[in-house]
Scaffold this motif. Structure first.
Motif, PDB file in Angstrom:
ATOM      1  N   THR A 101       0.717  -1.127   0.071  1.00  0.00           N
ATOM      2  CA  THR A 101       0.047  -0.073   0.012  1.00  0.00           C
ATOM      3  C   THR A 101       0.873   1.248   0.104  1.00  0.00           C
ATOM      4  N   PHE A 102       0.596   2.146  -0.863  1.00  0.00           N
ATOM      5  CA  PHE A 102       1.217   3.608  -1.113  1.00  0.00           C
ATOM      6  C   PHE A 102       0.771   4.258   0.189  1.00  0.00           C
ATOM      7  N   TYR A 157       5.932  29.395  -3.809  1.00  0.00           N
ATOM      8  CA  TYR A 157       5.661  28.870  -5.070  1.00  0.00           C
ATOM      9  C   TYR A 157       5.296  27.426  -4.979  1.00  0.00           C
ATOM     10  N   GLU A 158       4.576  26.952  -5.827  1.00  0.00           N
ATOM     11  CA  GLU A 158       3.592  25.690  -5.850  1.00  0.00           C
ATOM     12  C   GLU A 158       3.431  25.273  -7.029  1.00  0.00           C
ATOM     13  N   TYR A 159       3.617  23.780  -7.354  1.00  0.00           N
ATOM     14  CA  TYR A 159       3.047  23.212  -8.228  1.00  0.00           C
ATOM     15  C   TYR A 159       2.631  21.825  -8.278  1.00  0.00           C
ATOM     16  N   ASP A 160       2.000  21.273  -9.026  1.00  0.00           N
ATOM     17  CA  ASP A 160       1.587  19.752  -9.073  1.00  0.00           C
ATOM     18  C   ASP A 160       2.250  19.146 -10.041  1.00  0.00           C
ATOM     19  N   SER A 161       2.693  17.798  -9.678  1.00  0.00           N
ATOM     20  CA  SER A 161       3.455  16.983 -10.625  1.00  0.00           C
ATOM     21  C   SER A 161       2.973  15.467 -10.545  1.00  0.00           C
ATOM     22  N   THR A 162       3.371  14.604 -11.242  1.00  0.00           N
ATOM     23  CA  THR A 162       3.279  13.149 -11.171  1.00  0.00           C
ATOM     24  C   THR A 162       4.511  12.643 -11.404  1.00  0.00           C
ATOM     25  N   TYR A 163       4.727  11.221 -10.968  1.00  0.00           N
ATOM     26  CA  TYR A 163       5.929  10.417 -11.135  1.00  0.00           C
ATOM     27  C   TYR A 163       5.427   9.071 -11.090  1.00  0.00           C
ATOM     28  N   ILE A 168      10.321  -1.837  -3.409  1.00  0.00           N
ATOM     29  CA  ILE A 168      10.289  -3.291  -3.437  1.00  0.00           C
ATOM     30  C   ILE A 168       8.942  -3.982  -2.567  1.00  0.00           C
ATOM     31  N   ASP A 169       8.558  -3.407  -1.750  1.00  0.00           N
ATOM     32  CA  ASP A 169       7.490  -3.768  -1.007  1.00  0.00           C
ATOM     33  C   ASP A 169       6.111  -3.653  -1.634  1.00  0.00           C
ATOM     34  N   LEU A 170       6.110  -3.009  -3.059  1.00  0.00           N
ATOM     35  CA  LEU A 170       5.115  -2.637  -3.902  1.00  0.00           C
ATOM     36  C   LEU A 170       4.936  -3.937  -4.915  1.00  0.00           C
ATOM     37  N   ASN A 171       3.656  -4.328  -5.147  1.00  0.00           N
ATOM     38  CA  ASN A 171       3.548  -5.440  -6.302  1.00  0.00           C
ATOM     39  C   ASN A 171       3.962  -5.028  -7.735  1.00  0.00           C
ATOM     40  N   LYS A 172       3.734  -3.648  -8.097  1.00  0.00           N
ATOM     41  CA  LYS A 172       3.776  -3.152  -9.320  1.00  0.00           C
ATOM     42  C   LYS A 172       4.286  -1.575  -8.947  1.00  0.00           C
ATOM     43  N   PRO A 173       4.785  -0.875 -10.089  1.00  0.00           N
ATOM     44  CA  PRO A 173       5.056   0.355  -9.937  1.00  0.00           C
ATOM     45  C   PRO A 173       3.767   1.170  -9.853  1.00  0.00           C
ATOM     46  N   THR A 174       3.569   2.388  -9.338  1.00  0.00           N
ATOM     47  CA  THR A 174       2.564   3.299  -8.952  1.00  0.00           C
ATOM     48  C   THR A 174       2.499   4.579  -9.347  1.00  0.00           C
ATOM     49  N   LYS A 175       1.557   4.868 -10.055  1.00  0.00           N
ATOM     50  CA  LYS A 175       1.553   6.459 -10.265  1.00  0.00           C
ATOM     51  C   LYS A 175       1.416   7.337  -9.078  1.00  0.00           C
ATOM     52  N   VAL A 176       2.096   8.194  -8.931  1.00  0.00           N
ATOM     53  CA  VAL A 176       1.957   9.204  -7.547  1.00  0.00           C
ATOM     54  C   VAL A 176       1.737  10.715  -8.018  1.00  0.00           C
ATOM     55  N   GLU A 177       0.861  11.379  -7.324  1.00  0.00           N
ATOM     56  CA  GLU A 177       0.839  12.754  -7.401  1.00  0.00           C
ATOM     57  C   GLU A 177       1.745  13.344  -6.245  1.00  0.00           C
ATOM     58  N   LEU A 194       4.243  16.651  -0.843  1.00  0.00           N
ATOM     59  CA  LEU A 194       2.943  16.092  -0.455  1.00  0.00           C
ATOM     60  C   LEU A 194       2.646  14.929  -1.546  1.00  0.00           C
ATOM     61  N   HIS A 195       2.770  13.890  -1.237  1.00  0.00           N
ATOM     62  CA  HIS A 195       2.464  12.658  -2.099  1.00  0.00           C
ATOM     63  C   HIS A 195       1.351  11.926  -1.582  1.00  0.00           C
ATOM     64  N   GLN A 196       0.778  11.494  -2.894  1.00  0.00           N
ATOM     65  CA  GLN A 196      -0.733  10.680  -2.685  1.00  0.00           C
ATOM     66  C   GLN A 196      -0.568   9.810  -3.998  1.00  0.00           C
ATOM     67  N   SER A 197      -1.360   9.142  -3.884  1.00  0.00           N
ATOM     68  CA  SER A 197      -1.742   7.970  -5.322  1.00  0.00           C
ATOM     69  C   SER A 197      -3.130   7.763  -5.428  1.00  0.00           C
ATOM     70  N   GLN A 198      -3.575   8.493  -6.636  1.00  0.00           N
ATOM     71  CA  GLN A 198      -5.194   8.050  -7.055  1.00  0.00           C
ATOM     72  C   GLN A 198      -5.394   6.778  -7.259  1.00  0.00           C
ATOM     73  N   GLU A 199      -4.136   6.402  -8.062  1.00  0.00           N
ATOM     74  CA  GLU A 199      -4.061   4.634  -8.752  1.00  0.00           C
ATOM     75  C   GLU A 199      -4.523   3.958  -7.524  1.00  0.00           C
ATOM     76  N   GLN A 200      -3.970   3.981  -6.609  1.00  0.00           N
ATOM     77  CA  GLN A 200      -4.085   3.221  -5.259  1.00  0.00           C
ATOM     78  C   GLN A 200      -5.462   3.676  -4.183  1.00  0.00           C
ATOM     79  N   ASN A 201      -6.179   4.537  -4.708  1.00  0.00           N
ATOM     80  CA  ASN A 201      -7.063   5.078  -3.917  1.00  0.00           C
ATOM     81  C   ASN A 201      -6.814   5.413  -2.719  1.00  0.00           C
ATOM     82  N   GLN A 202      -5.291   6.053  -2.616  1.00  0.00           N
ATOM     83  CA  GLN A 202      -4.650   6.520  -1.389  1.00  0.00           C
ATOM     84  C   GLN A 202      -4.182   7.960  -1.360  1.00  0.00           C
ATOM     85  N   THR A 203      -5.566   8.806  -1.487  1.00  0.00           N
ATOM     86  CA  THR A 203      -5.419  10.399  -1.730  1.00  0.00           C
ATOM     87  C   THR A 203      -5.684  10.916  -0.285  1.00  0.00           C
TER      88      THR A 203
END
Length: 218
Positions: A101-102, A157-163, A168-177, A194-203
């Motif tokens: 879980t992210f 100054y503020e910006y939004d990004s993704t990566y 190694i504790d995640l089953n697969k790569p995860t898109k993070v905001e 500030l990191h979160q992941s919509q892909e994992q529903n961890q917002t």
């Protein structure tokens, strides 16, 4: 304009997730208040989130997979970029149900301004920081830049990004905001990540907004 290898790695450190030192010098009251008079900062962490302990630092750090060939020199990268002041994360306890879980996370980096004296202004430091981050984090992309605003009289100054986050504790790569807030204060550059992941529903949109609104630079 070129910069040295050490400065490049320092600038690149601003968005690395799951890197922490124990906030021992902080005064924390009522569970959620963080006050650091030496650094001149006060904020409220999200309720029920926690600080990651210093003893867990190396373990978490070594499990993140870096991009663009930096994984092969990971030890050198981490030696050069140093450690954030603190990290606050939602799933701070090591429990089996959190595996794969992210965890939405807030980190704070502080860098003395004199380390980047050759840059003409704060905006130039920001641009180089974003470039360095894009070299280390996989698929890093800035999606939105906000007009500057102030917190406690300091320009933010503020910006939004993704990566793409690989661990190694995640089953697969995860898109993070990733939302980044940057400020100059007391002779330092402050970088909130500030990191979160919509892909994992961890917002943590509300938590991040409440955190941002609670920041005081003193």
């Amino acid at each position: 304009m070129g910069i040295g290898r050490r400065q490049f790695l320092q600038l690149s450190s601003l968005a690395l997730a799951h890197v922490v030192v124990d906030p021992f010098q902080a005064v924390v009251t009522n569970e959620n208040l963080y006050l650091n008079r030496q650094l001149g900062i006060l904020f409220y962490k999200p309720k029920d989130w926690g600080f990651i302990k210093v003893k867990d630092f190396k373990n978490l750090q070594n499990k993140q997979i870096l991009g663009n060939g930096f994984e092969e020199i990971k030890d050198e990268v981490y030696d050069e970029i140093g450690e954030p002041i603190l990290i606050v994360t939602k799933y701070f306890e090591d429990k089996p149900e959190f595996k794969n879980t992210f965890s939405p996370t807030i980190t704070l980096n502080i860098t003395p301004k004199e380390e980047f004296e050759e840059f003409e202004n704060f905006e130039e430091v920001m641009e180089m920081s974003a470039y360095g981050t894009s070299m280390i984090l996989k698929d890093f992309e800035i999606n939105r830049r906000y007009d500057p605003y102030t917190i406690s009289g300091c320009k933010i100054y503020e910006y939004d990004s993704t990566y793409t986050f690989e661990h190694i504790d995640l089953n697969k790569p995860t898109k993070v905001e990733l939302k980044v807030l940057k400020a100059e204060h007391n002779g330092f550059y402050y970088d909130f990540n500030l990191h979160q992941s919509q892909e994992q529903n961890q917002t943590a949109i509300k938590e991040f907004n409440d955190f941002k609104n609670s920041i005081k630079l003193i």
